[in-house]
Scaffold this active site. Structure first.
Site, PDB file in Angstrom:
ATOM      1  N   GLU A 152     -13.825  -4.910   6.996  1.00  0.00           N
ATOM      2  CA  GLU A 152     -14.377  -3.562   6.854  1.00  0.00           C
ATOM      3  C   GLU A 152     -13.445  -2.724   5.982  1.00  0.00           C
ATOM      4  OE1 GLU A 152     -12.921  -0.735   8.202  1.00  0.00           O
ATOM      5  OE2 GLU A 152     -11.316  -1.678   9.374  1.00  0.00           O
ATOM      6  N   LYS A 210      -8.513  -6.462   3.246  1.00  0.00           N
ATOM      7  CA  LYS A 210      -8.292  -5.138   3.841  1.00  0.00           C
ATOM      8  C   LYS A 210      -6.838  -4.701   3.722  1.00  0.00           C
ATOM      9  CE  LYS A 210      -8.972  -1.407   6.312  1.00  0.00           C
ATOM     10  NZ  LYS A 210      -9.339  -1.434   7.732  1.00  0.00           N
ATOM     11  N   GLY A 263      -1.374   8.850   7.212  1.00  0.00           N
ATOM     12  CA  GLY A 263      -1.182   8.475   8.605  1.00  0.00           C
ATOM     13  C   GLY A 263      -2.405   7.701   9.053  1.00  0.00           C
ATOM     14  N   CYS A 266      -4.731   2.814  10.194  1.00  0.00           N
ATOM     15  CA  CYS A 266      -4.901   1.698   9.260  1.00  0.00           C
ATOM     16  C   CYS A 266      -3.751   1.560   8.265  1.00  0.00           C
ATOM     17  CB  CYS A 266      -6.229   1.838   8.525  1.00  0.00           C
ATOM     18  SG  CYS A 266      -7.674   1.554   9.563  1.00  0.00           S
TER      19      CYS A 266
END
Length: 439
Positions: A152, A210, A263, A266
């Site tokens: 994602e 990702k 921040g 992720c």
């Protein structure tokens, strides 16, 4: 299609609601009964723009429902997305895959017919074969259960848009002749038909996608903040420098705004997890630059505290500072690794009386930082303040007329940590204005 989503946190609940919006019959599964109850009532246990609308719409029709039962989820269909959290291990940089492997182990014994397990969780490269090993050991369907990797790329506060209208779709498989590819192409048919670039690749490349993307984004943000430090030393204007660089099509303007840095759940986690995995693979030297990216980002928080101290004459003890912002970015209630709260906590440790306000994140902030004072009203928050810090760029803050505030403060001073306040307007209203990393 009938499909399931295992793990209904931020990623899973959003994915489940969006799959229902695409017309699928969806069951979301999560072990947290309170969360499941809230989702079945059409309410997410966190804030994401427009998500409650989709939840209410599709739970009302029965197209979407949530359960705590792995058996119910496994029996529902032949496509099972896994979107559980993969946080950092305690005291380490590496990913903690406990929740992922637990979910696979509990799902596997209930897979008695051909199925596809599509993992969306962010993981270190090389995780897919470990998932396959568990499925082969525990799934009655054995080799008829195929594993796919579908990373994602959601931006919090834009998660629904990014799911339904993504800028790319990545599908990773073990081989070029995978039954799982046909299943996922059917699942994402409307998205693919809309012209979304679809990259079909191997497991390892999909696993890397990702963390690589987030590492690049983090590097871009820290680069312009590093340039801000150079500009400050040289007397240059980093805002204009960012504009100059952004006109180069190879660089672009997005992510080139100097300020307090990044921040959230992720970017910080992924660059550290990426470095940790590279070290395990013997490729750690390739990513040593990410340590400086992380260090530059954390340094912005220290610079904000130093600038606050400077604006208050070198003495912070007993001063009153109001902070606009608790969430790590606007339009979310996510406070994970929030730069605003990191600054607030450090100021409190230095003897400052800190008052924090935020449109959505105060409940979460109170739980993790009970030592701070809180108020819902950003105007009342500045009462008797010696200094105002603007640390999360909520539009609600930038739309407040500064002339309504100056008379409430002890001293009308503001530091803009995000570079989004109109400095001229604030100065005309009687404020002393400074901006982090700006002249």
């Amino acid at each position: 299609m009938k499909l399931t989503v295992i793990g209904c946190g931020y990623l899973g609940a959003t994915h489940a609601a969006c799959m229902a919006e695409l017309g699928h019959d969806v069951i979301g599964m999560d072990a947290d009964m309170d969360k499941v109850h809230a989702l079945n009532s059409g309410k997410a246990p966190f804030f994401e723009r427009d998500l409650d609308v989709l939840l209410a719409k599709h739970t009302a029709t029965g197209r979407l429902k949530f359960t705590t039962s792995y058996a119910e989820a496994a029996a529902h269909g032949a496509l099972h997305f896994i979107g559980v959290g993969t946080p950092q291990r305690a005291g380490e940089d590496a990913y903690d895959l406990t929740h992922l492997f637990s979910a696979v182990r509990q799902l596997a014994p209930r897979l008695k017919s051909p199925a596809v397990v599509a993992v969306k969780s962010t993981v270190p490269v090389g995780t897919a074969p470990r998932v396959v090993k568990i499925l082969k050991e525990f799934a009655p369907a054995g080799d008829e259960v195929e594993v796919a990797w579908n990373p994602e790329f959601l931006r919090e506060s834009f998660a629904i848009e990014d799911t339904l209208r993504p800028d790319r779709l990545v599908l990773g498989f073990e081989s070029e002749r995978s039954w799982a590819e046909a299943v996922l192409r059917q699942c994402f048919g409307k998205i693919i038909e809309a012209g979304t670039p679809t990259i079909v690749t191997d497991w390892a490349t999909a696993e890397l996608a990702k963390a690589s993307a987030n590492s690049f984004l983090a590097t871009k943000i820290s680069f312009i903040n590093a340039m801000a430090e150079v500009c400050a030393a040289a007397g240059a204007d980093v805002g204009q420098l960012a504009d100059i660089l952004g006109h180069d099509a190879r660089i672009g303007h997005r992510g080139m705004r100097p300020g307090l840095g990044f921040g959230g759940g992720c970017l910080p986690k992924d660059i550290r997890g990426f470095m940790a995995r590279a070290g395990e693979l013997g490729a750690d030297q390739a990513l040593t630059f990410l340590r400086e990216v992380d260090a530059i980002n954390n340094r912005q928080r220290e610079r904000m505290v130093d600038l606050a101290r400077e604006q208050l004459g070198g003495n912070l003890m007993g001063k009153r500072i109001t902070i606009w912002g608790a969430a790590f970015k606007p339009n979310t209630d996510d406070i994970r690794d929030s730069p605003a709260l990191a600054v607030a906590h450090k100021l409190h440790e230095l003897g400052v009386i800190v008052t924090v306000t935020d449109p959505k994140a105060l409940d979460n902030a109170r739980k993790t930082h009970p030592e701070l004072d809180y108020t819902d009203d950003p105007i009342a928050a500045v009462q008797d303040a010696d200094l105002l810090l603007h640390l999360t760029e909520w539009p609600q803050f930038t739309h407040i007329a500064p002339h309504r505030l100056a008379h409430r403060t002890a001293t009308p001073k503001v530091i803009d940590g995000r570079g989004t306040l109109d400095a001229d307007t604030w100065r005309k209203a009687g404020w002393t204005v400074r901006a982090l990393n700006r002249p």
